[in-house]
Design an enzyme around this catalytic site. Structure first.
Site, short mmCIF file in Angstrom:
data_model
loop_
_atom_site.label_atom_id
_atom_site.label_comp_id
_atom_site.label_asym_id
_atom_site.label_seq_id
_atom_site.Cartn_x
_atom_site.Cartn_y
_atom_site.Cartn_z
N PRO A 45 89.33 -16.43 13.80
CA PRO A 45 90.48 -17.04 13.10
C PRO A 45 91.16 -16.18 12.03
O PRO A 45 91.13 -16.49 10.84
CB PRO A 45 89.86 -18.30 12.51
CG PRO A 45 88.45 -17.92 12.24
CD PRO A 45 88.06 -17.01 13.38
N CYS A 46 91.84 -15.14 12.46
CA CYS A 46 92.59 -14.32 11.51
C CYS A 46 93.74 -15.10 10.88
O CYS A 46 94.22 -14.73 9.81
CB CYS A 46 93.07 -13.03 12.17
SG CYS A 46 94.01 -13.26 13.67
N HIS A 47 94.16 -16.19 11.53
CA HIS A 47 95.22 -17.02 10.95
C HIS A 47 94.77 -17.71 9.66
O HIS A 47 95.61 -18.16 8.89
CB HIS A 47 95.71 -18.06 11.97
CG HIS A 47 94.67 -19.03 12.42
ND1 HIS A 47 93.76 -18.73 13.41
CD2 HIS A 47 94.36 -20.28 12.00
CE1 HIS A 47 92.97 -19.76 13.60
NE2 HIS A 47 93.30 -20.71 12.74
#
Length: 167
Positions: free
Chosen positions: A133-135
């Protein structure tokens, strides 16, 4: 040999890639660094890892946190892999700053300081969107920063997870 498959998400078509070890990529079509690292020859094929990834994504896009993981095969530098492992530790519905990740990397390496900009470069080159989850990574004070899939998608992903302090 690498394999590919596709998933139609509510935010657009996703390209999935995997090898014999695990999932190697999930990219939104036309995103920055699209299919970076995907090596030819590859074959479009349905694999158990793709079935699991699609099931995970379907649960995720229904607004629920999936209760299982998909096997990953991170392909990158040791530094990138360390950053991506930290991304995997960010809880659903929560965020972490680049600076916080840099502090964790510095502790792991036994050094006094790590550049948040270097962390940002590794985050931006994450090949496994959404599942890694880089978001969920934000700037100082929770400010939204870039997302390879596009800022509109980042906002939608965070909103889906119930993150309310989006700036």
């Amino acid at each position: 040999m690498e394999y590919i498959n596709y998933y139609e998400s509510p935010l657009g078509k996703l390209l999935l890639s995997a090898d014999g070890i695990g999932l190697t990529g999930v990219w939104f079509e036309e995103q920055k660094y699209f299919a970076q690292g995907l090596k030819e020859p590859y074959e479009e094929k349905e694999l158990p890892v793709f079935e699991d990834t699609k099931r995970w994504l379907t649960i995720y896009f229904s607004g629920k946190e999936p209760d299982f993981t998909v096997p990953f095969h991170f392909i990158g530098t040791d530094f990138q892999k360390a950053v991506w492992e930290i991304l995997c530790s960010i809880p659903y519905g929560k965020t972490m700053t680049y600076g916080e990740i840099a502090k964790q990397i510095a502790l792991q390496k036994g050094i006094s300081h790590m550049s948040a900009q270097a962390v940002g470069g590794a985050v931006g080159h994450n090949k496994i969107s959404i599942l890694v989850p880089c978001h969920r990574v934000v700037g100082t004070n929770g400010n939204l920063t870039g997302y390879a899939g596009g800022m509109d998608k980042k906002v939608k992903l965070l909103t889906l997870e119930g993150v309310s302090n989006i700036m």
